[in-house]
Design a protein around this motif. Structure first.
Motif, PDB file in Angstrom:
ATOM      1  N   ILE A  25       0.846  -1.200   0.000  1.00 15.24           N
ATOM      2  CA  ILE A  25       0.000   0.000   0.000  1.00 15.24           C
ATOM      3  C   ILE A  25       0.876   1.243   0.000  1.00 15.24           C
ATOM      4  O   ILE A  25       0.611   2.204  -0.729  1.00 15.24           O
ATOM      5  N   ARG A  26       1.919   1.237   0.816  1.00 16.68           N
ATOM      6  CA  ARG A  26       2.807   2.403   0.933  1.00 16.68           C
ATOM      7  C   ARG A  26       3.406   2.803  -0.414  1.00 16.68           C
ATOM      8  O   ARG A  26       3.548   3.970  -0.731  1.00 16.68           O
ATOM      9  N   THR A  27       3.740   1.810  -1.255  1.00 16.59           N
ATOM     10  CA  THR A  27       4.352   2.094  -2.548  1.00 16.59           C
ATOM     11  C   THR A  27       3.329   2.243  -3.678  1.00 16.59           C
ATOM     12  O   THR A  27       3.704   2.515  -4.812  1.00 16.59           O
ATOM     13  N   TRP A  68      -2.357  13.246   9.646  1.00 16.71           N
ATOM     14  CA  TRP A  68      -2.082  12.444  10.837  1.00 16.71           C
ATOM     15  C   TRP A  68      -3.058  12.768  11.965  1.00 16.71           C
ATOM     16  O   TRP A  68      -3.432  11.889  12.730  1.00 16.71           O
ATOM     17  N   THR A  69      -3.432  14.029  12.081  1.00 18.12           N
ATOM     18  CA  THR A  69      -4.289  14.469  13.186  1.00 18.12           C
ATOM     19  C   THR A  69      -5.688  13.868  13.118  1.00 18.12           C
ATOM     20  O   THR A  69      -6.424  13.928  14.104  1.00 18.12           O
ATOM     21  N   GLU A  99      -1.283   9.970   0.945  1.00 19.29           N
ATOM     22  CA  GLU A  99      -2.240   9.951   2.046  1.00 19.29           C
ATOM     23  C   GLU A  99      -1.695   9.154   3.225  1.00 19.29           C
ATOM     24  O   GLU A  99      -0.832   8.286   3.077  1.00 19.29           O
ATOM     25  N   VAL A 100      -2.224   9.446   4.390  1.00 20.98           N
ATOM     26  CA  VAL A 100      -1.866   8.721   5.602  1.00 20.98           C
ATOM     27  C   VAL A 100      -2.720   7.457   5.664  1.00 20.98           C
ATOM     28  O   VAL A 100      -3.930   7.507   5.458  1.00 20.98           O
ATOM     29  N   VAL A 101      -2.085   6.325   5.929  1.00 21.64           N
ATOM     30  CA  VAL A 101      -2.790   5.043   5.974  1.00 21.64           C
ATOM     31  C   VAL A 101      -2.476   4.332   7.285  1.00 21.64           C
ATOM     32  O   VAL A 101      -1.336   4.323   7.738  1.00 21.64           O
ATOM     33  N   PHE A 136       1.583   5.094   8.071  1.00 18.93           N
ATOM     34  CA  PHE A 136       2.568   5.698   7.182  1.00 18.93           C
ATOM     35  C   PHE A 136       1.860   6.631   6.206  1.00 18.93           C
ATOM     36  O   PHE A 136       0.650   6.604   6.068  1.00 18.93           O
ATOM     37  N   ARG A 137       2.642   7.447   5.524  1.00 11.37           N
ATOM     38  CA  ARG A 137       2.144   8.247   4.406  1.00 11.37           C
ATOM     39  C   ARG A 137       2.579   7.537   3.136  1.00 11.37           C
ATOM     40  O   ARG A 137       3.747   7.180   2.991  1.00 11.37           O
TER      41      ARG A 137
END
Length: 145
Positions: A25-27, A68-69, A99-101, A136-137
């Motif tokens: 997902i991160r990549t 993140w918040t 995006e933050v996941v 992670f983003r």
């Protein structure tokens, strides 16, 4: 000693499996290939030891956020229902580029019911809930059209 060692081994291997699968997902590989929730869960299972019961005792949730918040106690996935049983509620929204996941795994480790003189259980049926998560983003990648 063996029971506690197995507990920590199971926890460590699930954490490792979540980290490895989350890299898809991160990549952006999961999003670009159109990976489904079932396929992503299988990626986690493929990286877990063979004794992990992925069919009935493992739940995988993936949620995306803009910042993140936005990750708060209210937005975290829940593993247990009010009765202390593993819930069936899962989500799969891996988001897009930048995006933050949050990837969150809940596992019902039922071996804890069979360890005499050691109370590791925290579920209504005597099992132990093991959770593993990573946040992670996502990296910049070209979204599939």
């Amino acid at each position: 000693i063996i029971g506690v060692g197995l507990y920590f081994f199971t926890t460590f291997t699930l954490e490792n499996a979540v980290e490895q699968a989350a890299r898809l997902i991160r990549t952006g590989q999961a999003q670009s290939s159109g990976m489904t929730a079932a396929q992503f869960k299988q990626e986690v299972c493929d990286r877990s030891p063979g004794f992990v019961d992925c069919t009935s005792k493992l739940r995988v949730s993936v949620k995306n956020f803009n910042e993140w918040t936005q990750i708060t106690n209210a937005t975290l996935p829940t593993c247990l229902d009010a009765g202390g049983n593993l819930t069936n509620a899962t989500t799969y929204t891996p988001g897009g580029s930048g995006e933050v996941v949050l990837v969150w795994v809940c596992y019902e480790w039922d071996f804890s019911r069979y360890i005499p003189f050691l109370n590791l259980s925290d579920m209504s049926n005597g099992s132990r809930l093991i959770q593993a998560a990573t946040t992670f983003r996502t990296e910049p990648y070209a979204n599939a059209n």
